[in-house]
Scaffold this active site. Structure first.
Site, PDB file in Angstrom:
ATOM      1  N   HIS B 121       7.133  56.711   0.268  1.00  0.00           N
ATOM      2  CA  HIS B 121       7.518  57.468  -0.926  1.00  0.00           C
ATOM      3  C   HIS B 121       7.250  56.538  -2.109  1.00  0.00           C
ATOM      4  O   HIS B 121       7.355  55.318  -1.977  1.00  0.00           O
ATOM      5  CB  HIS B 121       9.015  57.772  -0.808  1.00  0.00           C
ATOM      6  CG  HIS B 121       9.565  58.664  -1.859  1.00  0.00           C
ATOM      7  ND1 HIS B 121       9.888  58.213  -3.113  1.00  0.00           N
ATOM      8  CD2 HIS B 121       9.868  59.987  -1.839  1.00  0.00           C
ATOM      9  CE1 HIS B 121      10.374  59.219  -3.826  1.00  0.00           C
ATOM     10  NE2 HIS B 121      10.364  60.309  -3.078  1.00  0.00           N
ATOM     11  N   ASP B 200      13.462  51.910   4.504  1.00  0.00           N
ATOM     12  CA  ASP B 200      13.805  53.109   3.747  1.00  0.00           C
ATOM     13  C   ASP B 200      14.212  54.173   4.758  1.00  0.00           C
ATOM     14  O   ASP B 200      13.375  54.696   5.496  1.00  0.00           O
ATOM     15  CB  ASP B 200      12.590  53.564   2.930  1.00  0.00           C
ATOM     16  CG  ASP B 200      12.811  54.897   2.241  1.00  0.00           C
ATOM     17  OD1 ASP B 200      13.875  55.523   2.461  1.00  0.00           O
ATOM     18  OD2 ASP B 200      11.920  55.334   1.488  1.00  0.00           O
ATOM     19  N   GLN B 203      14.861  59.514   4.920  1.00  0.00           N
ATOM     20  CA  GLN B 203      14.549  60.678   5.756  1.00  0.00           C
ATOM     21  C   GLN B 203      15.063  60.508   7.183  1.00  0.00           C
ATOM     22  O   GLN B 203      15.004  61.453   7.964  1.00  0.00           O
ATOM     23  CB  GLN B 203      13.035  60.919   5.788  1.00  0.00           C
ATOM     24  CG  GLN B 203      12.434  61.259   4.433  1.00  0.00           C
ATOM     25  CD  GLN B 203      12.886  62.608   3.902  1.00  0.00           C
ATOM     26  OE1 GLN B 203      13.373  63.465   4.653  1.00  0.00           O
ATOM     27  NE2 GLN B 203      12.748  62.812   2.605  1.00  0.00           N
ATOM     28  N   LYS B 226      20.686  63.902   0.631  1.00  0.00           N
ATOM     29  CA  LYS B 226      19.843  64.459   1.682  1.00  0.00           C
ATOM     30  C   LYS B 226      20.637  64.670   2.967  1.00  0.00           C
ATOM     31  O   LYS B 226      20.117  65.156   3.953  1.00  0.00           O
ATOM     32  CB  LYS B 226      18.664  63.521   1.960  1.00  0.00           C
ATOM     33  CG  LYS B 226      17.650  63.452   0.821  1.00  0.00           C
ATOM     34  CD  LYS B 226      16.403  62.725   1.271  1.00  0.00           C
ATOM     35  CE  LYS B 226      15.594  62.177   0.111  1.00  0.00           C
ATOM     36  NZ  LYS B 226      14.935  63.215  -0.685  1.00  0.00           N
ATOM     37  N   CYS B 366       5.831  63.007  -3.783  1.00  0.00           N
ATOM     38  CA  CYS B 366       6.041  61.609  -4.203  1.00  0.00           C
ATOM     39  C   CYS B 366       5.388  60.633  -3.237  1.00  0.00           C
ATOM     40  O   CYS B 366       5.911  59.550  -2.987  1.00  0.00           O
ATOM     41  CB  CYS B 366       7.526  61.277  -4.327  1.00  0.00           C
ATOM     42  SG  CYS B 366       8.368  62.285  -5.524  1.00  0.00           S
TER      43      CYS B 366
END
Lengths: 125, 408
Positions: B121, B200, B203, B226, B366
């Site tokens: 991202h 990261d 997700q 999220k 993104c």
């Protein structure tokens, strides 16, 4: 839903003035990068008039049909006339209200054309 | 997992636009919020609205206790060893920027290397790309395979002994590819043992069980919004052994021990990185979101997603003009499917689906370098969560049929 009216789809599938100009004053490219849209335009200017326009590019139905309809209409118009146009003019091609996220698709071709005319004028000086 | 009763907790799913219900297939962008989270957030404003850490009165202490309880809840949820390893930020982007700004100012030196990946991202690519030249640091990245997965084989060519920061996503927000975090961390450590490794997990965290300390990385970032929680709350886990590498990111209230005319003394982790009054209500709401997820169980959530993925894949296979980005095996991807439809721009797909309130994402999500690497200008993306049903997928494909009809 009449955003994808027949005329819009027709201009998308069979864009007018799609290609290159052999004789041109200037070539300008711009895009909505986040959408992955790019429009490149060749413009031939003569005596303060837009003599000829051609464009190439990839984009959504709105940006391509807008470029097609705009180039069709603006050929033969005076540079000043084109420079005076606002975004509302291209919105009218779609006969419906564009959502905020799609206005930039519709207005891209006008931005490219006006940028070309500004820089074309400089070049002709 | 009883999706029907779960759906009853989400007020937005009862909303109608143009007399049609909403089919929400954009949970990778942000998830919907259950009523329990909204009520908990509201409770702070209604019952114990006071600033935290400073009031010598009951409601301030109540607010502080609620806020700090969420640090404990978060610690347990992510299997951290110590609640002091949990920092609350605004979102994943801020967590990653905090790390970048903190690491360049002290830990990273001229000639060092930072390595990211092409499928990140923008928030885990641009900070490193932009700050590296300012500090004379070399920025490099690992590419992707044709399958849209991280090209792990090339890692040993890109990572060197000079690589001081390695940062990558656990799950791609485009291809959905699930990275083998343990394996990647191990490979990096083998080449550069003291490398500061960042994951990261924006997700990953909403969809699967995460063991931050087990991963072996130094820092992990994710977002509350999220995973059923409020917007404006991010999590940054920093391992206690690695936090010494970080300089303060924001100076101000709450992170100070003492201030003199010529110098200041700072608090320890995590308060060192929580300057200013935080989004107290948001953190408290986030705690409820985690409890909600725990009550269902992350394993069940993952199983539900694999079921929806498999169902969607079986339907996609009938469309020869649709290309799916990323691995075809549902077990190898998160609850996200990005795709392109031949001859139709992703924005046109999304626009026509919107006529039936089918909410999908279009563009580059993104992740422009990733799209460029795959040689496509943009893609459309559907993504799922606990409230997604097979009916939603059916509605989506009816919408796709309409898209194709309009452009036929």
């Amino acid at each position: 839903m009449d955003l994808y009216r027949e005329i819009v789809l027709d201009h998308y599938k069979h864009p007018r003035n799609f290609g290159n100009l052999a004789k041109k004053t200037i070539t300008i490219e711009d895009g909505n990068v986040t959408c992955g849209d790019t429009i490149e335009m060749d413009v031939l200017m003569k005596n303060g008039m837009v003599e000829d326009i051609a464009f190439r590019g990839i984009g959504c139905a709105i940006s391509i049909s807008s470029a097609s309809m705009l180039t069709e209409e603006m050929k033969g118009k005076s540079v000043n006339e084109v420079m005076a146009l606002s975004a509302d003019h291209v919105f009218k091609y779609f006969g419906t209200t564009l959502t905020p996220s799609r206005t930039k698709c519709a207005v891209l071709s006008l931005e490219v054309l006006q940028k070309a005319l500004v820089q074309g004028k400089e070049r002709l000086k | 997992m009883d999706v029907t009763s779960i759906r009853k907790d989400f007020p937005q799913l009862t909303r109608f636009i143009r007399n049609k219900p909403i089919v929400y297939l954009d949970s990778a962008a942000t998830s919907l919020k259950p009523i329990q989270v909204l009520e908990k957030e509201d409770e702070y404003y209604k019952k114990y609205c006071a600033n935290i850490f400073r009031g010598i009165y009951d409601i301030s202490e109540e607010a502080t206790a609620e806020y700090e309880a969420v640090r404990e809840i978060t610690k347990n949820f992510f299997h951290s060893n110590d609640a002091n390893e949990i920092i609350f930020t605004r979102n994943t982007t801020e967590s990653l920027n905090l790390l970048a700004y903190s690491l360049y100012r002290g830990y990273l030196h001229k000639g060092d290397e930072v390595v990211s990946t092409i499928l990140e991202h923008h928030s885990n690519f641009v900070p490193w790309q932009q700050l590296s030249p300012e500090y004379g640091v070399v920025f490099n990245y690992i590419g992707v395979t044709n399958e849209g997965e991280l090209d792990v084989q090339s890692l040993s060519k890109v990572v060197t002994a000079k690589t001081k920061v390695f940062t990558f996503t656990a799950v791609s927000n485009v291809s959905g590819a699930i990275a083998d975090v343990y394996d990647i961390v191990k490979r990096v450590r083998k080449i550069s043992p003291s490398c500061f490794i960042i994951v990261d997990a924006a997700q990953a965290a909403p969809h699967m069980e995460i063991h931050v300390s087990g991963w072996g990385a130094d820092a992990v970032a994710c977002s509350s919004h999220k995973m059923l929680g409020p917007t404006g709350i991010g999590v940054l886990w920093v391992s206690a052994r690695s936090s010494g590498h970080l300089k303060p990111f924001l100076y101000g209230g709450e992170m100070i021990k003492a201030v003199y005319k010529d110098r200041s003394e700072f608090k320890e982790m995590p308060h060192l990185f929580e300057a200013g009054t935080p989004h107290i209500a948001g953190v408290i709401g986030f705690g409820k979101a985690i409890e909600y997820l725990e009550k269902i169980g992350m394993e069940k959530i993952r199983r539900h997603e694999v079921d929806i993925l498999s169902y969607a894949f079986s339907k996609f296979s009938k469309y020869k003009d649709i290309t799916i980005i990323g691995p075809k095996d549902p077990r190898k991807r998160g609850g996200v499917i990005a795709f392109t439809v031949k001859g139709i721009h992703s924005h046109d797909v999304a626009q026509i689906l919107n006529e039936d309130n089918i909410c999908i994402r279009a563009g580059n999500h993104c992740a422009m370098p990733f799209h460029t690497a795959l040689n496509i200008p943009s893609s459309a993306r559907i993504s799922f969560y606990i409230y997604t049903t097979r009916d939603d997928i059916d509605t989506f494909f009816r919408g796709i049929d309409r898209v194709k009809k309009v452009f036929s």
